[in-house]
Design a protein around this motif. Structure first.
Motif: not given
Length: 80
Positions: A25-49
């Motif tokens: 649950e913790v790591f699933g939320a971590a990856f989902a959260g990073s994807w959501a924030l990177a998409t919201l703030f248009e950070l790109g794939s590097t920002g998501q990583r």
């Protein structure tokens, strides 16, 4: 291991099982959260990583704390 101590396998298995469940649950939320924030703030794939690494590190801290506290409640050894 100290003399006269035995491993309480039921407690060990309980803590490991809970850690696997909570870890998923913790790591699933971590990856989902990073994807959501990177998409919201248009950070790109590097920002998501970068967010992936940050959130996973936080997840590792959460899991370490969980195991520490669970070990206090369910001790892994007993006198016997």
């Amino acid at each position: 291991m100290a003399q006269g101590r035995r491993i309480v396998w039921l407690n060990v298995i309980t803590v490991i099982s809970a850690a696997i469940l909570i870890g998923a649950e913790v790591f699933g939320a971590a990856f989902a959260g990073s994807w959501a924030l990177a998409t919201l703030f248009e950070l790109g794939s590097t920002g998501q990583r970068v967010l992936d690494v940050c959130f996973v590190l936080v997840g590792l801290v959460v899991m370490a704390q969980f195991v520490r506290f669970a070990h206090r409640i369910e001790p892994f050894t007993a006198r016997g």
